[in-house]
Design an enzyme around this catalytic site. Structure first.
Site, short mmCIF file in Angstrom:
data_model
loop_
_atom_site.label_atom_id
_atom_site.label_comp_id
_atom_site.label_asym_id
_atom_site.label_seq_id
_atom_site.Cartn_x
_atom_site.Cartn_y
_atom_site.Cartn_z
N ALA A 174 4.53 -1.94 -2.58
CA ALA A 174 3.21 -2.53 -2.36
C ALA A 174 2.37 -1.47 -1.69
O ALA A 174 2.89 -0.53 -1.09
CB ALA A 174 3.32 -3.76 -1.46
N CYS A 175 1.06 -1.58 -1.78
CA CYS A 175 0.18 -0.54 -1.25
C CYS A 175 0.45 -0.33 0.24
O CYS A 175 0.87 -1.24 0.95
CB CYS A 175 -1.28 -0.87 -1.52
SG CYS A 175 -2.06 -1.94 -0.31
N LEU A 176 0.18 0.87 0.72
CA LEU A 176 0.51 1.24 2.09
C LEU A 176 -0.26 0.42 3.13
O LEU A 176 0.18 0.32 4.28
CB LEU A 176 0.24 2.72 2.30
CG LEU A 176 1.10 3.67 1.46
CD1 LEU A 176 0.69 5.12 1.70
CD2 LEU A 176 2.58 3.49 1.75
N SER A 177 -1.37 -0.18 2.74
CA SER A 177 -2.12 -1.01 3.68
C SER A 177 -1.32 -2.23 4.13
O SER A 177 -1.58 -2.80 5.19
CB SER A 177 -3.45 -1.46 3.05
OG SER A 177 -4.29 -0.35 2.80
N SER A 178 -0.35 -2.62 3.33
CA SER A 178 0.48 -3.79 3.67
C SER A 178 1.45 -3.50 4.81
O SER A 178 2.14 -4.39 5.28
CB SER A 178 1.26 -4.26 2.44
OG SER A 178 2.23 -3.30 2.06
#
Length: 278
Positions: A174-178
């Protein structure tokens, strides 16, 4: 229905779309969807990948290599989430803000290239977690072919293996912002810290990893339960490396890896905001 029957249904559904732009991250689901769509539609299928600070370079490189090998028309769009108003503050609907902006951009690109539909790779397992991004999918009329065919992750991996796709056993991503606690600011430097930390663990041979960041300088490492001991065996190397990346404290989550662990702090009311399959 068997996985093969669902696969046949998926191909029929994609054939009915006529042409499609697949939001392609290079992960297990979107790779399987893109391969199937291209097999069915040929040049009437294109891939679109978003390049941003929250998308690791290794993932972009793998997406580029796959499309080149398969002969798929591939577009890379710059989608800098941190420029979206409110996104960097990491609200609970962060994923909605990102997906709405990204899919709007993909729609515009698709229209310019004569493509009728836009599709994304969520599967039936995604219906069971807090997924605000699916709200944007529903609002914008994005197609979710894997959910339409009622395919689960296990079946997608099975079918991907039969198709000899390199992603059949790839770790979930999942994208690193998660990796950020809701309400804590997302910044480019901290995204870089997380990316380097996770890349280190992958280079050390860990299969499924997450490095969650708490505050400015605490790393919480999640790996599969079967690899918890391996973290301790590599304790010194991991600690020294993560401290050189900017972390002060390096911790291991004894529960192990699980999807959406940051959602464990959300209220029942927020978690109830789920989008069901088409």
């Amino acid at each position: 229905m068997t996985a093969q029957e669902k696969y046949d249904d998926l191909k029929e559904y994609l054939r009915g779309l006529g042409s499609v732009a697949v939001a392609f991250s290079g992960g297990v689901d979107s790779t399987f969807l893109l391969k199937t769509a291209h097999d069915v539609l040929g040049d009437n299928c294109i891939a679109v990948t978003a390049r941003s600070a929250s998308f690791p370079k290794r993932e972009l490189d793998e997406a580029l290599d796959f499309c080149k090998k398969e002969g798929i028309r591939h577009f890379v769009v710059d989608s800098e989430e941190l420029m979206i108003p409110g996104f960097s503050h990491n609200p609970t609907n962060r994923c909605y803000l990102c997906k709405h902006e990204l899919f709007t951009e993909i729609f515009e690109l698709s229209e310019k290239n004569g493509i009728k539909a836009v599709a994304e790779g969520s599967n039936m397992d995604d219906n069971g977690d807090y997924r605000p991004g699916l709200m944007a999918v529903a609002e914008l009329g994005i197609k979710s072919p894997l959910r339409h065919a009622k395919l689960y992750k296990k079946e997608i991996r099975q079918l991907s293996k039969e198709l000899a796709l390199p992603t059949w056993n790839k770790q979930s991503f999942a994208c690193l912002s998660s990796r950020f606690v809701y309400g804590e600011e997302i910044t480019v430097p901290k995204l870089g810290m997380v990316e380097k930390a996770e890349q280190l663990l992958l280079d050390l041979g860990f299969h499924q990893v997450r490095v969650r960041i708490h505050g400015e300088n605490l790393a919480r490492i999640e790996v599969d339960e079967s690899e918890l001991k391996k973290v301790l065996l590599n304790r010194k190397k991991i600690t020294e490396a993560l401290k050189s990346y900017g972390f002060t404290y390096v911790t291991m989550d004894l529960t192990g890896y699980r999807t959406g662990s940051m959602n464990e702090t959300l209220s029942d009311e927020t978690l109830s905001e789920k989008v069901s399959a088409e």
